[in-house]
Design a protein around this motif. Structure first.
Motif, PDB file in Angstrom:
ATOM      1  N   HIS A 273       0.827  -1.184  -0.157  1.00 52.49           N
ATOM      2  CA  HIS A 273      -0.044   0.114   0.076  1.00 52.49           C
ATOM      3  C   HIS A 273       0.756   1.271  -0.074  1.00 52.49           C
ATOM      4  O   HIS A 273       0.721   1.987  -1.035  1.00 52.49           O
ATOM      5  CB  HIS A 273      -0.999   0.034   1.146  1.00 52.49           C
ATOM      6  CG  HIS A 273      -1.885   1.149   1.382  1.00 52.49           C
ATOM      7  ND1 HIS A 273      -1.464   2.149   1.736  1.00 52.49           N
ATOM      8  CD2 HIS A 273      -3.241   1.305   0.939  1.00 52.49           C
ATOM      9  CE1 HIS A 273      -2.424   3.215   1.817  1.00 52.49           C
ATOM     10  NE2 HIS A 273      -3.704   2.619   1.163  1.00 52.49           N
ATOM     11  N   ASP A 274       1.564   1.445   1.012  1.00 49.43           N
ATOM     12  CA  ASP A 274       2.247   2.768   1.155  1.00 49.43           C
ATOM     13  C   ASP A 274       3.559   2.734   0.098  1.00 49.43           C
ATOM     14  O   ASP A 274       3.850   3.871  -0.203  1.00 49.43           O
ATOM     15  CB  ASP A 274       3.034   2.906   2.673  1.00 49.43           C
ATOM     16  CG  ASP A 274       2.051   3.138   3.639  1.00 49.43           C
ATOM     17  OD1 ASP A 274       0.747   3.197   3.323  1.00 49.43           O
ATOM     18  OD2 ASP A 274       2.277   3.440   4.532  1.00 49.43           O
ATOM     19  N   GLN A 275       3.861   1.747  -0.235  1.00 55.27           N
ATOM     20  CA  GLN A 275       5.025   2.020  -1.545  1.00 55.27           C
ATOM     21  C   GLN A 275       4.432   2.720  -2.441  1.00 55.27           C
ATOM     22  O   GLN A 275       5.120   3.304  -3.390  1.00 55.27           O
ATOM     23  CB  GLN A 275       5.515   0.557  -1.971  1.00 55.27           C
ATOM     24  CG  GLN A 275       6.740   0.645  -2.967  1.00 55.27           C
ATOM     25  CD  GLN A 275       7.142  -0.855  -3.062  1.00 55.27           C
ATOM     26  OE1 GLN A 275       6.519  -1.642  -3.869  1.00 55.27           O
ATOM     27  NE2 GLN A 275       8.471  -1.066  -2.722  1.00 55.27           N
ATOM     28  N   ILE A 278       2.271   6.640  -1.108  1.00 57.95           N
ATOM     29  CA  ILE A 278       3.366   7.995  -0.489  1.00 57.95           C
ATOM     30  C   ILE A 278       3.666   8.371  -1.741  1.00 57.95           C
ATOM     31  O   ILE A 278       3.623   9.922  -2.018  1.00 57.95           O
ATOM     32  CB  ILE A 278       4.453   7.127   0.384  1.00 57.95           C
ATOM     33  CG1 ILE A 278       3.824   6.754   1.818  1.00 57.95           C
ATOM     34  CG2 ILE A 278       5.341   8.294   0.341  1.00 57.95           C
ATOM     35  CD1 ILE A 278       4.785   6.118   2.571  1.00 57.95           C
TER      36      ILE A 278
END
Length: 341
Positions: A273-275, A278
């Motif tokens: 998700h955050d990869q 962000i």
């Protein structure tokens, strides 16, 4: 970008900023040449929110068939059977039936050829869970509705799309500790095949180029920082290339998102998700769009949440919602052209 069919807009959580950004987007329809859309909502609740915000919007009940003719003069609303609590900024499980009805009817309109696609305003999961909602989130529920309608398994794929970056997380709303167990070569392949197909059919990208991120720092550093990139990610890239998809990787994620790197691909495929989110939000916080690929209908959404704390204050920016409307219309036009060839 005009379409013969309007877009169906869901109201989202009516206690949040969904009504605010819908009303403000309609108010700015001429400034952005917005496509015609209608909202599936509680008409009186929308009128009350317009009054609270001081937005001079004539809110008129309509059917999907009459919405486009009304759009220039008033905000067309297909009335819900359920009504909403008037409380602004206070999520309420009692609103859940209407929130879900709005989604159900928008999807039905898309399947029935009444809407060119759907644009969903943000929902909050907690009040839905309190009312017995059994799905992890919005996207999973849309996939279930598609499966019910078609009888075929759907695999919704989330993409954050902005002017500078399209990013796709292969695993989404799971704890980081589960990524290593849930990530598989087949999941990467299946996700990338959907991305490549929809970039061609719905975005007009003739030969999509996919940059596939590694899971570990420096894509594993030749095994020194983990073997998952060699054992899981690289075989997926090899299979994609065998299938004729222009994919490369695993690539070190820390060097994938600068200007020169982004010029070499059409979508970044990220492992968690955050990869993906962000960089997507850093490069386009106000104008990125959440697009669901892999569905038999077009769905876009703003890339932010309900923001209950500013609902009804006039502070909510409509930028991402406006971008979602415009992108849905563009996708519908690309789809129409692809089917005509």
């Amino acid at each position: 970008m005009a379409n013969a069919l309007p877009l169906a807009v869901t109201i989202g959580d009516p206690a949040g900023i969904g009504p605010d950004i819908i009303l403000e987007s309609w108010r700015q329809r001429g400034d952005f040449a917005l496509p015609a859309f209608y909202v599936i909502a509680d008409t009186e609740q929308l009128r009350a929110r317009a009054a609270l915000l001081g937005i001079d919007a004539a809110v008129a009940a309509c059917t999907p068939e009459t919405a486009a003719d009304l759009f220039e003069d008033c905000l067309p609303v297909v009335p819900l059977r359920h009504s909403f609590s008037a409380a602004t900024g206070a999520p309420d499980a009692a609103n859940a039936p209407g929130i879900i009805e709005s989604i159900d009817r928008a999807v039905a309109d898309a399947f029935d050829g009444l809407a060119a696609g759907i644009v969903t305003a943000p929902i909050a999961k907690k009040p839905l869970y309190e009312a017995g909602f059994e799905y992890p989130g919005h996207t999973e529920y849309l996939g279930a509705l598609a499966e019910r309608r078609t009888g075929r398994e759907a695999m919704p794929v989330m993409m954050l799309a902005g002017p500078k970056l399209r990013a796709v997380p292969v695993t989404i709303h799971i704890p980081l500790s589960k990524v290593f167990s849930d990530l598989t070569t087949q999941l990467i392949v299946d996700t990338c095949r959907i991305v490549a197909r929809d970039l061609a059919a719905r975005f007009g990208v003739a030969n999509p180029r996919l940059a596939v991120a590694g899971l570990n720092p420096h894509a594993g550093e030749g095994g020194a920082l983990g073997h998952e990139d060699a054992d899981i990610v690289r075989p997926a890239v090899d299979e994609l290339r065998r299938l004729g998809i222009d994919a490369r990787g695993p690539l070190p994620a820390d060097t994938m998102f600068h200007d020169r790197a982004r010029a070499t691909y059409d979508a970044a495929i990220c492992m968690y998700h955050d990869q993906a989110l962000i960089p997507a939000k850093a490069l386009g916080f106000d104008d990125s769009v959440n697009v669901t690929l892999g569905l038999p209908f077009i769905r876009t959404s703003p890339d932010h949440g309900t923001a209950f704390e500013i609902a009804g204050t006039g502070k909510a920016l409509p930028d991402s919602f406006i971008a979602a409307l415009r992108m849905a219309a563009e996708m519908a036009e690309h789809s129409r052209r692809a089917k005509a060839t």
